[in-house]
Design a protein around this motif. Sequence first.
Motif, PDB file in Angstrom:
ATOM      1  N   VAL A   1       0.853  -1.191   0.000  1.00 48.81           N
ATOM      2  CA  VAL A   1       0.000   0.000   0.000  1.00 48.81           C
ATOM      3  C   VAL A   1       0.885   1.236   0.000  1.00 48.81           C
ATOM      4  CG1 VAL A   1      -1.861   1.213   1.175  1.00 48.81           C
ATOM      5  CG2 VAL A   1      -1.732  -1.287   1.319  1.00 48.81           C
ATOM      6  N   SER A   2       0.581   2.176  -0.892  1.00 45.20           N
ATOM      7  CA  SER A   2       1.371   3.407  -0.976  1.00 45.20           C
ATOM      8  C   SER A   2       0.479   4.555  -1.426  1.00 45.20           C
ATOM      9  CB  SER A   2       2.545   3.212  -1.944  1.00 45.20           C
ATOM     10  OG  SER A   2       2.083   2.838  -3.225  1.00 45.20           O
ATOM     11  N   ASP A   3       1.085   5.708  -1.644  1.00 49.88           N
ATOM     12  CA  ASP A   3       0.367   6.915  -2.094  1.00 49.88           C
ATOM     13  C   ASP A   3      -0.839   7.207  -1.207  1.00 49.88           C
ATOM     14  OD1 ASP A   3       2.218   7.043  -4.088  1.00 49.88           O
ATOM     15  OD2 ASP A   3       0.861   6.409  -5.698  1.00 49.88           O
ATOM     16  N   GLU A   4      -0.624   7.162   0.109  1.00 46.65           N
ATOM     17  CA  GLU A   4      -1.665   7.489   1.083  1.00 46.65           C
ATOM     18  C   GLU A   4      -2.941   6.677   0.835  1.00 46.65           C
ATOM     19  OE1 GLU A   4      -2.068  11.721   0.840  1.00 46.65           O
ATOM     20  OE2 GLU A   4      -0.399  12.052   2.237  1.00 46.65           O
ATOM     21  N   HIS A   5      -2.767   5.373   0.705  1.00 51.80           N
ATOM     22  CA  HIS A   5      -3.878   4.436   0.519  1.00 51.80           C
ATOM     23  C   HIS A   5      -4.621   4.669  -0.800  1.00 51.80           C
ATOM     24  CE1 HIS A   5      -3.316   4.074   4.945  1.00 51.80           C
ATOM     25  NE2 HIS A   5      -3.565   2.807   4.683  1.00 51.80           N
ATOM     26  N   CYS A   6      -3.876   5.097  -1.815  1.00 48.58           N
ATOM     27  CA  CYS A   6      -4.456   5.230  -3.153  1.00 48.58           C
ATOM     28  C   CYS A   6      -3.894   4.198  -4.126  1.00 48.58           C
ATOM     29  CB  CYS A   6      -4.212   6.632  -3.722  1.00 48.58           C
ATOM     30  SG  CYS A   6      -5.233   7.915  -2.962  1.00 48.58           S
ATOM     31  N   ARG A   7      -2.817   3.517  -3.766  1.00 47.70           N
ATOM     32  CA  ARG A   7      -2.213   2.524  -4.660  1.00 47.70           C
ATOM     33  C   ARG A   7      -2.039   1.204  -3.899  1.00 47.70           C
ATOM     34  NH1 ARG A   7       3.223   0.799  -6.191  1.00 47.70           N
ATOM     35  NH2 ARG A   7       3.219   0.066  -8.370  1.00 47.70           N
ATOM     36  N   PHE A   8      -2.523   0.131  -4.522  1.00 50.55           N
ATOM     37  CA  PHE A   8      -2.454  -1.204  -3.922  1.00 50.55           C
ATOM     38  C   PHE A   8      -1.881  -2.168  -4.959  1.00 50.55           C
ATOM     39  CE2 PHE A   8      -5.668   1.193  -1.829  1.00 50.55           C
ATOM     40  CZ  PHE A   8      -5.697   0.784  -0.508  1.00 50.55           C
ATOM     41  N   VAL A   9      -0.877  -2.917  -4.569  1.00 47.63           N
ATOM     42  CA  VAL A   9      -0.284  -3.913  -5.459  1.00 47.63           C
ATOM     43  C   VAL A   9      -0.423  -5.287  -4.810  1.00 47.63           C
ATOM     44  CG1 VAL A   9       1.804  -4.747  -6.602  1.00 47.63           C
ATOM     45  CG2 VAL A   9       1.332  -2.284  -6.481  1.00 47.63           C
ATOM     46  N   PHE A  10      -1.092  -6.193  -5.524  1.00 46.44           N
ATOM     47  CA  PHE A  10      -1.318  -7.550  -5.044  1.00 46.44           C
ATOM     48  C   PHE A  10      -0.412  -8.507  -5.815  1.00 46.44           C
ATOM     49  CE2 PHE A  10      -5.155  -5.304  -4.028  1.00 46.44           C
ATOM     50  CZ  PHE A  10      -5.614  -5.867  -2.852  1.00 46.44           C
ATOM     51  N   THR A  11       0.192  -9.432  -5.105  1.00 46.11           N
ATOM     52  CA  THR A  11       1.015 -10.469  -5.722  1.00 46.11           C
ATOM     53  C   THR A  11       0.353 -11.823  -5.499  1.00 46.11           C
ATOM     54  OG1 THR A  11       3.039  -9.209  -5.326  1.00 46.11           O
ATOM     55  CG2 THR A  11       3.284 -11.566  -5.798  1.00 46.11           C
ATOM     56  N   ILE A  12       0.043 -12.521  -6.579  1.00 48.12           N
ATOM     57  CA  ILE A  12      -0.621 -13.825  -6.517  1.00 48.12           C
ATOM     58  C   ILE A  12       0.427 -14.930  -6.439  1.00 48.12           C
ATOM     59  CG2 ILE A  12      -2.252 -15.369  -7.671  1.00 48.12           C
ATOM     60  CD1 ILE A  12      -3.337 -12.621  -6.622  1.00 48.12           C
ATOM     61  N   ARG A  13       0.183 -15.906  -5.601  1.00 46.05           N
ATOM     62  CA  ARG A  13       1.113 -17.022  -5.462  1.00 46.05           C
ATOM     63  C   ARG A  13       1.144 -17.861  -6.732  1.00 46.05           C
ATOM     64  NH1 ARG A  13       0.678 -21.130  -1.625  1.00 46.05           N
ATOM     65  NH2 ARG A  13      -1.446 -20.660  -1.013  1.00 46.05           N
ATOM     66  N   PRO A  14       2.315 -18.161  -7.251  1.00 38.46           N
ATOM     67  CA  PRO A  14       2.395 -19.056  -8.414  1.00 38.46           C
ATOM     68  C   PRO A  14       1.933 -20.469  -8.049  1.00 38.46           C
ATOM     69  CG  PRO A  14       4.455 -17.843  -8.074  1.00 38.46           C
ATOM     70  CD  PRO A  14       3.624 -17.652  -6.841  1.00 38.46           C
ATOM     71  N   GLY A  15       1.517 -21.221  -9.068  1.00 35.12           N
ATOM     72  CA  GLY A  15       1.199 -22.625  -8.864  1.00 35.12           C
ATOM     73  C   GLY A  15      -0.205 -22.894  -8.362  1.00 35.12           C
ATOM     74  N   ILE A  16      -1.112 -21.928  -8.478  1.00 29.73           N
ATOM     75  CA  ILE A  16      -2.521 -22.132  -8.126  1.00 29.73           C
ATOM     76  C   ILE A  16      -3.297 -22.311  -9.427  1.00 29.73           C
ATOM     77  CG2 ILE A  16      -4.567 -21.079  -7.087  1.00 29.73           C
ATOM     78  CD1 ILE A  16      -2.712 -19.645  -5.130  1.00 29.73           C
TER      79      ILE A  16
ATOM     80  N   ALA B   1      -8.528  -2.784   1.066  1.00 33.71           N
ATOM     81  CA  ALA B   1      -8.069  -4.171   0.912  1.00 33.71           C
ATOM     82  C   ALA B   1      -9.121  -5.186   1.337  1.00 33.71           C
ATOM     83  CB  ALA B   1      -6.778  -4.383   1.702  1.00 33.71           C
ATOM     84  N   ALA B   2     -10.021  -4.775   2.249  1.00 28.94           N
ATOM     85  CA  ALA B   2     -11.052  -5.710   2.718  1.00 28.94           C
ATOM     86  C   ALA B   2     -11.976  -6.147   1.585  1.00 28.94           C
ATOM     87  CB  ALA B   2     -11.864  -5.085   3.853  1.00 28.94           C
ATOM     88  N   ASN B   3     -12.111  -5.338   0.521  1.00 32.62           N
ATOM     89  CA  ASN B   3     -12.915  -5.755  -0.634  1.00 32.62           C
ATOM     90  C   ASN B   3     -12.393  -7.056  -1.232  1.00 32.62           C
ATOM     91  OD1 ASN B   3     -14.472  -3.484  -0.385  1.00 32.62           O
ATOM     92  ND2 ASN B   3     -13.964  -2.610  -2.369  1.00 32.62           N
ATOM     93  N   PHE B   4     -11.118  -7.316  -1.056  1.00 31.29           N
ATOM     94  CA  PHE B   4     -10.492  -8.468  -1.683  1.00 31.29           C
ATOM     95  C   PHE B   4     -10.565  -9.720  -0.808  1.00 31.29           C
ATOM     96  CE2 PHE B   4      -8.954  -4.865  -4.004  1.00 31.29           C
ATOM     97  CZ  PHE B   4      -8.890  -5.319  -5.309  1.00 31.29           C
ATOM     98  N   THR B   5     -11.424  -9.664   0.202  1.00 33.85           N
ATOM     99  CA  THR B   5     -11.792 -10.884   0.929  1.00 33.85           C
ATOM    100  C   THR B   5     -13.143 -11.408   0.452  1.00 33.85           C
ATOM    101  OG1 THR B   5     -13.014  -9.743   2.701  1.00 33.85           O
ATOM    102  CG2 THR B   5     -10.626 -10.014   3.001  1.00 33.85           C
ATOM    103  N   SER B   6     -13.830 -10.649  -0.375  1.00 37.67           N
ATOM    104  CA  SER B   6     -15.203 -10.972  -0.773  1.00 37.67           C
ATOM    105  C   SER B   6     -15.205 -11.976  -1.922  1.00 37.67           C
ATOM    106  CB  SER B   6     -15.940  -9.700  -1.191  1.00 37.67           C
ATOM    107  OG  SER B   6     -17.176 -10.027  -1.809  1.00 37.67           O
ATOM    108  N   PHE B   7     -15.950 -13.067  -1.752  1.00 40.51           N
ATOM    109  CA  PHE B   7     -16.057 -14.079  -2.799  1.00 40.51           C
ATOM    110  C   PHE B   7     -16.889 -13.566  -3.968  1.00 40.51           C
ATOM    111  CE2 PHE B   7     -15.149 -16.239   1.125  1.00 40.51           C
ATOM    112  CZ  PHE B   7     -14.177 -17.157   0.755  1.00 40.51           C
ATOM    113  N   THR B   8     -17.803 -12.637  -3.715  1.00 41.64           N
ATOM    114  CA  THR B   8     -18.597 -12.077  -4.802  1.00 41.64           C
ATOM    115  C   THR B   8     -17.846 -10.968  -5.533  1.00 41.64           C
ATOM    116  OG1 THR B   8     -19.697 -10.709  -3.138  1.00 41.64           O
ATOM    117  CG2 THR B   8     -20.862 -12.673  -3.892  1.00 41.64           C
TER     118      THR B   8
END
Length: 604
Positions: A91-106, A197-204
Amino acid sequence: MKRRDLLTRAAAAWPMTDALARAAEPASGHTGEKVFRYALNTAETGFDPPRVSDQSSIRVLAHIFEPPLAWDRLARPAKLVPLVAAALPEVSDEHCRFVFTIRPGIFFADDPAFEGRPRELVASDFVYTIKRFYDPALRSEWLYQWENAKILGLSELRKRVLEQRKPFPYDEEVAGLRALDRYRFEVRLADPAPRFAANFTSFTLAGAVAREVIERYQADPQAHPVGTGPFRLHQWRRASHIVLTKNPRFREQRFAADPPDDDPVAQAHARRLAGARAPLVDRLEFSVIEESQPRWLAFLNGEHDAIAMPVDLAGLAVPGGQLAPYLVRRGIQLERQMAPSITHTFFNFDDPLVGGYTPDKVALRRAVMLAFDSALEARLVFSGQALPAQSMVPPGCYGAVEPGEITEMSRSNPARAAALLDMYGYVDRNGDGFREQPDGKPLVLRIGFLPDQRSRRSSDLWFKRMKAVGLRTQFEVAPFAEQIRRALAGTLMMWGYTWSASSPDGDFFLGLAYGPNAEQSNDARFKLAAFDRLYERQRVLPDGPERLALMREANKIMLAYTPYIAHLHQVNNDLLHAHVRGPMRQPFSADWFRWIDVGATSPV
């Protein structure tokens, strides 16, 4: 009547009939398989994440699709942890930029759409997943969740598509959402969003879908869910029976959690599950049984392994909040917790009778609130398994009222209600015992209900409480999916149901009155500039005294204008047979059965 009489006699015999107890031993599953069986209390609508909002569909699809993040299974207070992400986002830019890294092999579950090749989960899948919400052809009820976050460029892209009436250009890159490489994707926002970031816990909202699958089954994606989760859809008889089987492509996921030191039950779960690999069962079987008594009997007869105890029958199972002795003797277990939810009734502000912002309209809504009795509803309709609500924000969510604080939401006062109606000209002009509008036109409150026993009890209470102050009621009964359609179309005057929190924050519940959310989660279609400004200001602030003060001011406006009557916060009572090992519920997560286990079962 015959079924009701039979069930009544059976209920009277439950605590003392040994024969029934022997007959109610759990039934065996498929040979050599661990099978967990559960009943849903409403019919599902399908399994395409952006298209569903009912809890039954979400409960199923949460075991098929996966978002990047999750809530720790046992941590209290709730704590974010990675699920398919390699770590929490940068998280950077005062909570304006979020970078997610997905685990390989899924990998996604195998499907003909992949033409016989393993299909790895990659960053671009999440870009596509989020963009689907902005596609006008999809018409997702959840779009507002992303639009309120102000992802750069996406709302503008949607607006252009609507104006040009062209297909949505999924391959067009926007500034706010892009894959940086195979496993990393970036989200950029116009405004700070400390809890984004909590939005990215939602299955929908963030359960990853594969573009190949959606395009292959575009005629009916609801019937072809393909995800990376521990299960895949095996059988679906609509509104009747759903079977999920273990996904052979599911990765190696081992149990890890951070239970509180002062919670011996959570500590025991953590010790027992330490290092266990998900899922622990081979099949999940869901039956749809909408009426409470048949669902309860099916559990007692061993046809299901667990049950969310129907509140209208809770006195039979958890009198005084304790498991009944006859259930204790059978080894049945109780998991009990306050739900982060709100049972409410909304007033449609577009309706000419109950809507509007003038003093007479506010008086009518507040009179209805004062005439109703949520404490009585908790006792008569919810069997004491609920607490009267003081605001729309549930306990345990940031922004809720202080413990012990009492508001007018829970203070039933028919005398004040009648006086308020008199003051603003809602009086009985023709002597029939019911009030008319100030201009003499008929006054009829049209309230939506479901066709089940609990709704019938609730409608009886509504009829009596409104009649006591001279208000005539008319009930419009329809299945849940139909009532949702009517609410979104704005054709219901009043209706009520339960919203459950997906994160430990009150923002979602305040958002139910946010003007831009009208026709989506804002069923009341409430639009007040002063409230919207408060909502927007608190949304960009980190947790702290300043944000909390704004949230409480917003709560006061909701109470003053009464777009919603906040009725109750329910208590969840989950009963599990002796051979079942939990935990089952995480308060903010829908994948209840990822870590459920069953032991040996005995035939009936």
